[in-house]
Design a protein around this motif. Structure first.
Motif, PDB file in Angstrom:
ATOM      1  N   GLU A   1      39.046  49.715  32.765  1.00 38.19           N
ATOM      2  CA  GLU A   1      39.786  48.457  32.864  1.00 38.19           C
ATOM      3  C   GLU A   1      39.051  47.505  33.805  1.00 38.19           C
ATOM      4  N   LYS A   2      38.478  46.440  33.243  1.00 37.43           N
ATOM      5  CA  LYS A   2      37.716  45.484  34.047  1.00 37.43           C
ATOM      6  C   LYS A   2      38.618  44.509  34.791  1.00 37.43           C
ATOM      7  N   GLU A   3      39.767  44.209  34.206  1.00 40.52           N
ATOM      8  CA  GLU A   3      40.611  43.157  34.751  1.00 40.52           C
ATOM      9  C   GLU A   3      41.232  43.576  36.079  1.00 40.52           C
ATOM     10  N   ASN A   4      41.296  42.631  36.996  1.00 40.20           N
ATOM     11  CA  ASN A   4      41.945  42.817  38.294  1.00 40.20           C
ATOM     12  C   ASN A   4      41.262  43.877  39.149  1.00 40.20           C
ATOM     13  N   LEU A   5      40.006  44.160  38.842  1.00 47.08           N
ATOM     14  CA  LEU A   5      39.252  45.174  39.565  1.00 47.08           C
ATOM     15  C   LEU A   5      38.047  44.522  40.232  1.00 47.08           C
ATOM     16  N   VAL A   6      37.933  44.689  41.551  1.00 49.97           N
ATOM     17  CA  VAL A   6      36.806  44.121  42.295  1.00 49.97           C
ATOM     18  C   VAL A   6      36.075  45.239  43.024  1.00 49.97           C
ATOM     19  N   TYR A   7      34.835  44.954  43.382  1.00 51.71           N
ATOM     20  CA  TYR A   7      34.115  45.914  44.228  1.00 51.71           C
ATOM     21  C   TYR A   7      33.444  45.191  45.380  1.00 51.71           C
ATOM     22  N   VAL A   8      33.277  45.916  46.475  1.00 51.21           N
ATOM     23  CA  VAL A   8      32.675  45.394  47.698  1.00 51.21           C
ATOM     24  C   VAL A   8      31.609  46.386  48.150  1.00 51.21           C
TER      25      VAL A   8
ATOM     26  N   ARG B   1      41.176  51.441  53.463  1.00 50.74           N
ATOM     27  CA  ARG B   1      41.902  51.924  52.280  1.00 50.74           C
ATOM     28  C   ARG B   1      43.406  51.985  52.553  1.00 50.74           C
ATOM     29  N   GLN B   2      43.746  52.525  53.711  1.00 50.71           N
ATOM     30  CA  GLN B   2      45.160  52.669  54.053  1.00 50.71           C
ATOM     31  C   GLN B   2      45.848  51.317  54.173  1.00 50.71           C
ATOM     32  N   ALA B   3      45.144  50.351  54.791  1.00 51.59           N
ATOM     33  CA  ALA B   3      45.729  49.013  54.955  1.00 51.59           C
ATOM     34  C   ALA B   3      45.950  48.347  53.593  1.00 51.59           C
ATOM     35  N   LEU B   4      44.991  48.486  52.683  1.00 53.86           N
ATOM     36  CA  LEU B   4      45.121  47.890  51.352  1.00 53.86           C
ATOM     37  C   LEU B   4      46.304  48.486  50.598  1.00 53.86           C
TER      38      LEU B   4
ATOM     39  N   LEU C   1      42.962  38.275  47.230  1.00 59.44           N
ATOM     40  CA  LEU C   1      41.646  38.113  47.859  1.00 59.44           C
ATOM     41  C   LEU C   1      41.774  37.672  49.315  1.00 59.44           C
ATOM     42  N   ASN C   2      42.673  36.731  49.579  1.00 63.85           N
ATOM     43  CA  ASN C   2      42.841  36.257  50.955  1.00 63.85           C
ATOM     44  C   ASN C   2      43.297  37.379  51.884  1.00 63.85           C
ATOM     45  N   ARG C   3      44.235  38.162  51.429  1.00 68.94           N
ATOM     46  CA  ARG C   3      44.750  39.255  52.263  1.00 68.94           C
ATOM     47  C   ARG C   3      43.714  40.377  52.406  1.00 68.94           C
ATOM     48  N   THR C   4      42.941  40.611  51.336  1.00 68.71           N
ATOM     49  CA  THR C   4      41.874  41.612  51.419  1.00 68.71           C
ATOM     50  C   THR C   4      40.794  41.181  52.405  1.00 68.71           C
TER      51      THR C   4
ATOM     52  N   LYS D   1      41.106  39.382  55.063  1.00 67.83           N
ATOM     53  CA  LYS D   1      41.571  39.559  56.447  1.00 67.83           C
ATOM     54  C   LYS D   1      41.375  41.000  56.908  1.00 67.83           C
ATOM     55  N   ILE D   2      41.649  41.941  56.004  1.00 66.46           N
ATOM     56  CA  ILE D   2      41.488  43.360  56.369  1.00 66.46           C
ATOM     57  C   ILE D   2      40.022  43.683  56.597  1.00 66.46           C
ATOM     58  N   PHE D   3      39.141  43.233  55.712  1.00 70.64           N
ATOM     59  CA  PHE D   3      37.712  43.517  55.882  1.00 70.64           C
ATOM     60  C   PHE D   3      37.158  42.805  57.107  1.00 70.64           C
ATOM     61  N   LYS D   4      37.658  41.607  57.408  1.00 72.09           N
ATOM     62  CA  LYS D   4      37.209  40.898  58.611  1.00 72.09           C
ATOM     63  C   LYS D   4      37.630  41.657  59.875  1.00 72.09           C
ATOM     64  N   GLU D   5      38.784  42.301  59.822  1.00 72.06           N
ATOM     65  CA  GLU D   5      39.270  43.056  60.975  1.00 72.06           C
ATOM     66  C   GLU D   5      38.394  44.272  61.256  1.00 72.06           C
ATOM     67  N   TYR D   6      37.982  44.966  60.212  1.00 75.34           N
ATOM     68  CA  TYR D   6      37.232  46.204  60.395  1.00 75.34           C
ATOM     69  C   TYR D   6      35.721  46.033  60.214  1.00 75.34           C
ATOM     70  N   ASN D   7      35.288  44.849  59.781  1.00 76.86           N
ATOM     71  CA  ASN D   7      33.853  44.574  59.626  1.00 76.86           C
ATOM     72  C   ASN D   7      33.597  43.118  60.039  1.00 76.86           C
ATOM     73  N   PRO D   8      33.847  42.800  61.307  1.00 78.74           N
ATOM     74  CA  PRO D   8      33.898  41.388  61.742  1.00 78.74           C
ATOM     75  C   PRO D   8      32.573  40.644  61.687  1.00 78.74           C
ATOM     76  N   ASN D   9      31.460  41.342  61.716  1.00 76.93           N
ATOM     77  CA  ASN D   9      30.162  40.664  61.785  1.00 76.93           C
ATOM     78  C   ASN D   9      29.602  40.258  60.425  1.00 76.93           C
TER      79      ASN D   9
END
Length: 813
Positions: A480-487, A501-504, A652-655, A657-665
């Motif tokens: 399923e391609k839809e609504n699926l992102v990768y980082v 993962r837990q926060a998401l 995306l906006n909420r995701t 924020k989580i990545f910025k918290e744990y990977n700020p640089n």
């Protein structure tokens, strides 16, 4: 006395030559004046002639610019004739396969074993590094690790810096002009400036490259790291069983390539227990000739290049056919003019010169307009094909080609009517007995049929290409391609992945999260040394290698056929488990795959599931056997399945924020799976767009010529039409009379074009494993379309002629 006689003779010869030259100039000026007046009397036909030829020539020029960029891909290096890429031939059960990635130690082994090799270079692609300059941070695009010999071998254009020493020091980096501007805002005085890499390494700008030509394989790269930097970071891999880099060699001048091929053929076998043969491929051929069948070149991109060369020739041929047709048609109306001029003593030379002058003048004006069209459209065309093109106005061959085209077209269009009309007896012509137009078969009709054969073939070809693209796009992807992102796991993502993962999941942003080795749309690893219980020891089967940690099937929507998903909470041993696709299950010939083991080198993975085939590579090729190994294998990408209850923007906006918290640089960089999958069709979609555009131009130019011919035919038969109307003929019958001849010609063209198009397109689609079937409806629809276009084009002139007042036409008689 003799001397005086010699002077008199010399002076008389000079005066005679001068007089002849003056007379020629006067005659030429008269030709030009008469040509101008004649063309201005027929503004409509002159305009159609010029526009048709200009559009055809402009289209052909644009195509040939693209063709030239393709033919010169990777051929612009000063040492091109001595540069090769090392390829390998892998032997499988059924046939031999060819690939051009190699183990890292191979280049050095080739240099040591083959004296004819001057130097070698390895290239390892990379991306995702965070570049920091003062307060500015950006994730750079594609880059590469290369050996110190890279610049000497390929000699890319240098803007600044000492390129000879730039790749010797692990603390150096080479930037392209565009990346330097993005980081520093300028390319001035930045040699020696520092760039922080991933917040852990500091490098200095050692050189700046000027714009790399778009027809170079290195145009995709923004920066180059020295290979010793790769080793310093601990990324080097001397494993002979891991093919992950590109290896290039430079041979000494005048080297016997056949002898070199024999010497390096078994180098891999000499260093590892593999059954691969090595070979050299000239760097200039690897791009165009990239399609192999059983290790033999059977084509590749060169096939598309040849197709577009044919398209360019066809478009130009149709434009020239129109030009010649309309020129000869109009010249026939001048039969009385020619007769009068012959009666008063005009010579063959003057008549021929007059017609040639008019034709060459038209061709010249058309060519100038065509060049202006190309200049205006070139930026848009470059964006369409994804490659920067320029008009070679600084090259002599360009102007020689243009001049040759003008003269050849002018001669073709002018010589025929000149010789043809001059052959008629003046008395017969002046009495109105010029009946050439009524012949059942004449060159003009043959030319009309020819141009519509080409047009119909191009219409069918375009439709087949579009249907083939749609067929591949509609193929089941398998996930399923839809609504699926990768980082990508950059910075501290890997260290904090459990918290991310837990926060998401807790915030209901995602319904599932999994880590993998590569994105689901890409294949980053593979091997042919897999083994399992019951395998034939002589069997060699290439596998794709993927990996995942937890809930892979739930996250990506893979279809589970047997067994279960990865579940590290319930089954911690799943880190050494594996899921295979159905193609792998078939080639392994396991009655009960669940519970069986598969060996990857020294690692032993137990198979816990079988999933339906999914597409990681080209959607036009068969699916490769794939093994998805558990979390013990390398991981580097996070896949996130967004909660469908949230909007994409909110998720995306909420995701972020989580990545910025744990990977700020690091900036938050994400990719949608459906967008990345769509990129697999970019190249063929560009081809389809080009084919559609030029097919439309072909039809337009053909119809333009048909429109002009119909207008001429209607004008030449005005008296006949008037007499028919006086005797009671209806508008419909007159229109049918004028249109029927052209409809018949186009119908004949369709009958000729159908088998040609079927043969050409059947050969084209045979290259694809998943291909369409060409049905008779496609050809019927094309025939109806061609005839319909003809009726519309000719019908306007026919109806216009039939509506004219007969009195106006017969008044003079």
């Amino acid at each position: 006395m003799i001397f005086k006689l010699f002077n008199v003779l010399y002076i008389s010869i000079v005066f005679k030559m001068a007089g002849g030259l003056i007379m020629d100039l006067i005659m030429m000026s008269n030709y030009v004046k008469i040509a101008f007046r004649s063309l201005m009397r027929r503004k409509g036909f002159t305009g159609i002639n010029i526009i048709g030829l200009a559009i055809g020539l402009a289209a052909a020029m644009l195509i040939m610019l693209w063709v030239d960029s393709q033919l010169h891909f990777d051929r612009g290096y000063p040492k091109t004739d001595r540069l090769h890429i090392i390829g390998s031939i892998g032997k499988t059960n059924d046939e031999r396969s060819v690939y051009f990635v190699s183990p890292e130690p191979l280049a050095a082994a080739v240099k040591a074993a083959v004296p004819e090799v001057k130097q070698t270079c390895r290239l390892n692609k990379t991306r995702g590094f965070l570049f920091t300059v003062n307060e500015k941070k950006m994730i750079a695009g594609s880059g590469a690790f290369v050996d110190s010999t890279f610049m000497d071998m390929f000699q890319l254009p240098v803007l600044a810096g000492n390129i000879e020493k730039a790749l010797n020091d692990p603390s150096n980096i080479v930037l392209t002009k565009d990346l330097a501007l993005s980081l520093f805002g300028s390319t001035d005085n930045i040699i020696g400036r520092d760039i922080q890499i991933d917040s852990i390494e500091l490098v200095q700008v050692a050189a700046i490259l000027d714009e790399i030509p778009s027809n170079s394989r290195f145009a995709e790269f923004q920066y180059f790291f020295p290979w010793v930097f790769l080793e310093k970071m601990g990324f080097a891999d001397n494993n002979w069983y891991n093919s992950s880099v590109y290896s290039f060699v430079e041979l000494f001048p005048n080297t016997n390539t056949t002898a070199v091929q024999q010497k390096l053929q078994h180098i891999s076998k000499a260093h590892a227990d593999v059954k691969n043969d090595n070979f050299l491929k000239p760097i200039g051929e690897s791009y165009l000739y990239n399609n192999y069948k059983n290790a033999v070149v059977v084509g590749g991109r060169i096939d598309m290049v040849r197709i577009f060369i044919c398209i360019a020739v066809f478009i130009l041929l149709i434009a020239c056919i129109n030009f010649v047709n309309l020129s000869t048609a109009q010249s026939e109306k001048r039969a009385k003019e020619v007769g009068v001029r012959k009666v008063v003593g005009a010579q063959r030379r003057s008549l021929i010169g007059q017609f040639l002058t008019e034709s060459i003048a038209l061709a010249l004006v058309s060519t100038i307009i065509a060049i202006l069209i190309v200049i205006l459209l070139l930026p848009e065309f470059s964006d369409l094909i994804g490659r920067k093109l320029t008009l070679p106005i600084d090259q002599a061959y360009f102007f020689i080609s243009i001049l040759a085209f003008i003269l050849l077209t002018g001669l073709l269009a002018g010589s025929y009517p000149a010789f043809f009309l001059f052959s008629f007896h003046p008395v017969r012509v002046l009495k109105g007995r010029f009946v050439y137009l009524r012949q059942k078969i004449n060159p003009r009709k043959v030319l009309v049929v020819t141009q519509f054969v080409i047009a119909v073939v191009m219409i069918i070809s375009t439709l087949v290409i579009r249907k083939q693209i749609q067929h591949a796009q509609q193929r089941d992807v398998g996930f399923e391609k839809e609504n699926l992102v990768y980082v990508a796991e950059v910075g501290t993502i890997a260290q904090n992945i459990a918290l991310i993962r837990q926060a998401l999941l807790d915030q209901r942003i995602a319904t599932a999260v999994t880590r993998t080795m590569s994105p689901m749309t890409e294949r980053w690893s593979g091997w042919s040394g897999a083994s399992w219980e019951g395998k034939d020891p002589n069997s060699i089967i290439p596998f794709n290698r993927q990996s995942a940690d937890d809930r892979l099937i739930e996250t990506t929507g893979l279809t589970l056929l047997k067994g279960r998903d990865f579940d590290l909470k319930r089954f911690p041993t799943d880190s050494m488990a594996a899921i295979i696709n159905e193609t792998a299950a078939k080639v392994m010939k396991l009655d009960q795959p669940i519970g069986s083991y598969i060996m990857d080198g020294d690692e032993k993975f137990i198979i816990i599931g079988v999933v339906k085939d999914f597409i990681q590579e080209s959607p036009f090729n068969p699916v490769t056997p794939t093994v998805i190994e558990g979390a013990a294998a390398p991981l580097g990408v996070v896949h996130i399945k967004f909660n469908p209850e949230l909007t994409t923007a909110d998720a995306l906006n909420r995701t972020e924020k989580i990545f910025k918290e744990y990977n700020p640089n690091y900036p938050f960089e994400y990719h949608f799976l459906d967008t990345e999958y769509a990129r697999k069709f970019q190249e063929i979609q560009r081809t389809g767009k080009l084919a559609s555009i030029f097919a439309a131009l072909t039809i337009f130019v053909s119809c333009l010529g048909l429109f002009g011919l119909a207008a001429y035919m209607a004008e030449s038969r005005t008296k006949e039409i008037s007499i028919r109307k006086i005797h009671g003929a209806s508008i419909f019958s007159v229109a049918r009379m004028l249109s029927s001849e052209f409809v018949l010609l186009v119908s004949v063209a369709c009958l000729i074009a159908f088998p040609i198009a079927y043969w050409a397109m059947d050969s084209y689609i045979q290259e694809y494993a998943y291909r369409i079937n060409m049905s008779w409806e496609l050809f019927a629809a094309t025939g109806i379309l061609a005839i319909g276009i003809t009726i519309l084009t000719v019908g306007y002139q026919s109806i216009r002629a039939s509506l004219a007042n007969p009195v106006d036409c017969l008044r003079d008689d």
